[in-house]
Design an enzyme around this catalytic site. Structure first.
Site, short mmCIF file in Angstrom:
data_model
loop_
_atom_site.label_atom_id
_atom_site.label_comp_id
_atom_site.label_asym_id
_atom_site.label_seq_id
_atom_site.Cartn_x
_atom_site.Cartn_y
_atom_site.Cartn_z
CG ASP A 665 -2.03 1.39 1.26
OD1 ASP A 665 -2.72 1.42 0.29
OD2 ASP A 665 -1.61 1.77 2.13
CE LYS A 669 -1.94 5.07 1.30
NZ LYS A 669 -2.07 5.12 2.69
#
Length: 808
Positions: A665, A669
């Protein structure tokens, strides 16, 4: 004295005719002097024409004739129409036998709609003890012999009308005059064409010097647009004759240009009123100007056709236009908007749809030899178009409306400015008409801009977003003039539609009324079928499959808002393809919540990069979940597994915490930020420190959760081996030569001084340090809540509102 004219829909069976009688009795009781002019009731004219056609073709027509007769006598079953019905029956039998009929017969047959309407209204008034007098307009209105579109012989008609009404005491008698119908000097029945009843009423008002002509319809006046097309159209209280004439000529469906002329000549006011709301003042039309700026309105002519004549021989050739219009004139084809290319190799013009083939045949005959010499290449007809005219809007002030059309994927086939320069006319496909008129109406009149939103993914973030939108809807409408309309909500299995907008019961509606969700095409079709403009698709899912719909949505007129990071972290080829689609379709894609939830990070980086600021490094705590985990583990004397379990119990982690601990994750980003700097990195370039030991990466969630204590010695050792006054932070770090094609992307666990910017982060906050050449060693720091349904949903909501400020 007033002339009252009632249209066909006003006189229809049921509430219509009852309201007409009520209006007349009310005025009679007030001792007002009246002359009443009536149209054929309901669809009587069309019904009579259809009966003629069926009789001509040999089709069964007698059942339809019985239906027609039943309709005519329904308001007063004892009325005697035997003479009228008997005559019509003989006509239909004759037409059926001959297999044809003449324009004279058509005029005669269709006139019976008005003739029976006048007789009925007169009888109903007499039943109420009113001294009503039936007046057959054929005794007054004398015309030439052009059946179907007869021209009035005005001197004779005026003399007849004045002479006749001198014999009537209007204080004691109410004349009921048939509209539309006239007669030749030989007594043959004629019609004065479309809207003939309006013309009849205007002529009578002029001849008798009436105080006012009240025209009763089924709308409460003239509106800024057709209320059937634009729900928030505004009533215009007053028009000048000039403005009314402009609207009538541009296709307003209530006004008739020919009927205004007699009123202008005698300076007689016209008032458009609603039969079903007689207390409403309606729209007053007279010689007085409205204001120095005039009025603005949109009128529509539907069922038109665009005819185009193309050929190399048109270039510089004198007399082409004269031949073209001469040929059309001979066939009595009226031409609307005209457009001619600067090269003169093509001429396009608009005609009524029913005249399209007649126009094509006329041009084919006229330019027959030009086809043989290849000077003319083709004549084409584009059916299914409408002419939209904007009164009081010049081309120079039309730019915002045009931009709005283009941004809603509406491409006018033709645009033209009228001679005065104050009106703009567009030719638009019928299928785009409703959406086009609503889009332009909102831009021109500054009425609430309706934004139609489809929400995909209605879990914690999606559900919170919908709650926020519904709670803020009225306030936003009041303060900003923005009407947020969520017309669709969808999960992976079902979709619920409501064109007027979902309500607080949407969850139950989705469960009980939602239909099986089979793909994005259903949402597209629904938006098109309901003529929805200013479209936004909001993706709150975490689905890779959903991102495959982004380009099809863009191509079908949707702007995008997404909290789903996958769309921006797929292959670089897809990333670029998506941007090309956005550019080609003039659409927007906002995704501020992809990094930092509701923090203004992406937008800040975009602005700095666009302004030429050389960003040299971005690093920070990207994950609110891992921020919470290591903040608590570093600050407390507690086992790592206990903190992880506490975070899971409070909903900070995914159901399987490995989805947070594997670092993917944070890696996504970081990649999103790299691509905002135009770096060509792929996800495979991101170096990720996976926090899960290799032997715990496989297996089901339950098995992993049962072995959390195996993480304790690993992270306790890391914690103990730190320097004094240091804390653990799991960060993303983008660095290297960021002016080149690729940067260095690292996701790793680091130890930092507890008094540093990264070290002072508390709770589940995120923090980002942006280093630039201008700021040197002092980074721009953005810090705040980096996770949670409330802040993420609020960030998505913010993106939606930013889109509403752009030219959707």
């Amino acid at each position: 004295m007033k002339v009252l004219k009632f249209g066909g829909k006003s006189l229809a069976n049921g509430d219509g005719i009852q309201s007409v009688i009520s209006i007349l009795l009310n005025k009679i009781n007030k001792k007002e002097e009246l002359v009443v002019v009536v149209s054929a009731r309901g669809n009587a004219t069309d019904m009579l024409f259809d009966l003629l056609e069926k009789a001509k073709k040999g089709d069964a027509y007698k059942d339809d004739f019985e239906s027609f007769k039943t309709y005519q006598v329904t308001p007063y079953p004892t009325i005697d129409f035997s003479k009228e019905f008997g005559f019509l029956e003989k006509i239909f039998e004759g037409v059926n036998l001959l297999g044809d009929y003449s324009p004279k017969i058509k005029d005669l047959v269709t006139s019976y709609g008005e003739l029976m309407a006048g007789k009925l209204i007169c009888t109903l008034l007499q039943e109420q003890k009113v001294n009503a007098l039936y007046v057959d307009s054929r005794d007054l209105f004398k015309t030439d012999k052009v059946y179907g579109e007869a021209t009035l012989l005005e001197e004779i008609t005026e003399e007849n009308t004045k002479k006749y009404f001198k014999t009537i005491d209007l204080a004691a008698t109410v004349p009921v005059v048939t509209g539309f119908v006239g007669a030749t000097l030989d007594g043959e029945t004629t019609s004065t064409g479309n809207n003939g009843s309006n013309y009849s009423a205007s002529m009578i008002a002029g001849y008798l010097n009436a105080e006012e002509l009240e025209n009763y319809t089924i709308v409460s006046g003239i509106y800024t647009a057709n209320p059937n097309l634009v729900s928030n159209a505004q009533k215009i209280d007053h028009l000048s004759f000039k403005e009314a004439n402009e609207l009538a000529n541009l296709g307003d469906n209530v006004l008739d240009a020919k009927a205004i002329i007699p009123l202008v000549q005698k300076n007689i006011a016209l008032r458009i009123k609603n039969t079903f709301e007689p207390e409403s003042p309606g729209t007053l039309i007279n010689a007085e100007p409205t204001s120095k700026n005039g009025i603005k309105a949109i009128s529509v002519q539907e069922d038109m056709a665009l005819v185009s004549l193309e050929g190399r021989g048109l270039l510089g050739k004198v007399g082409i236009d004269a031949r073209l219009f001469g040929a059309l004139s001979k066939e009595n084809v009226s031409v609307g908007i005209i457009s001619q290319g600067s090269s003169e190799r093509g001429i396009s013009f608009v005609v009524n749809g029913k005249d399209a083939h007649k126009a094509k045949d006329a041009l084919g005959n006229e330019f027959n030899l030009d086809f043989l010499s290849n000077d003319i290449n083709k004549i084409t007809i584009t059916r299914g178009v409408a002419v939209v005219s904007i009164l009081g809007n010049s081309l120079s002030s039309f730019n915002t409306s045009y931009t709005a059309l283009v941004n809603n994927n509406i491409s006018p086939l033709l645009i033209n400015n009228t001679v005065t320069g104050n009106n703009v006319c567009l030719v638009i496909e019928n299928k785009e008409l409703r959406k086009a008129v609503n889009v332009m109406h909102g831009e021109i009149f500054g009425i609430a801009k309706k934004i139609n939103v489809a929400v995909f993914g209605v879990g914690l973030v999606g559900g919170t977003l919908i709650k926020q939108v519904l709670e803020s809807k009225e306030n936003i409408l009041k303060r900003r003039g923005i009407d947020l309309n969520v017309f669709a909500v969808a999960n992976s299995k079902k979709v619920y539609f409501n064109a007027e907008g979902i309500t607080t019961t949407w969850k139950q509606d989705l469960k009980e009324e939602g239909i099986s969700y089979k793909g994005i095409s259903e949402i597209v079709k629904y938006a098109q079928a309901n003529h929805l403009g200013n479209l936004i698709a909001v993706d709150n899912s975490a689905s890779s499959k959903m991102t495959e719909n982004y380009i099809p949505l863009i191509e079908n007129g949707f702007n995008l808002v997404s909290s789903n990071k996958i769309g921006n972290t797929k292959s670089l080829a897809y990333y670029k393809e998506l941007r090309v689609a956005l550019l080609q379709n003039r659409k927007q894609y906002l995704y501020e919540t992809n990094v930092g939830a509701g923090l203004p990070l992406i937008d800040t980086i975009k602005l700095m990069h666009a302004s030429g600021e050389n960003i040299t490094r971005i690093k920070g705590v990207f994950s609110g979940t891992l921020s919470y985990l290591f903040n608590n583990f570093s600050a407390k004397d507690v086992k790592f597994s206990e903190v992880l379990k506490e975070a899971s119990d409070q909903g900070f982690t995914e159901p399987d915490p490995r989805e947070d601990l594997n670092g993917n994750d944070v890696g996504r980003k970081l990649l999103i930020l790299a691509r905002e700097l135009d770096l060509q990195n792929e996800f495979s370039d991101v170096e990720i420190h996976n926090l899960i030991p290799e032997h715990l990466r496989d297996g089901d969630t339950a098995s992993f959760l049962s072995k959390l204590n195996e993480l304790d010695p690993i992270y306790q050792e890391i914690k103990d081996n730190q320097k004094p006054n240091h804390v653990l932070r799991y960060i993303g770090d983008l660095h290297g030569d960021l002016a080149s094609d690729k940067g260095v992307l690292e996701v790793k666990l680091v130890s930092v001084p507890n008094d540093s910017a990264l070290g002072q982060v508390k709770g589940a906050d995120s923090i980002f340090e942006i280093y630039t050449e201008s700021y040197g060693d002092q980074p721009v720091v953005i810090q705040g809540a980096g996770a949670g349904a409330q802040v993420t949903a609020r960030g998505v909501f913010g993106d939606i509102m930013r889109l509403t400020e752009l030219e959707l």
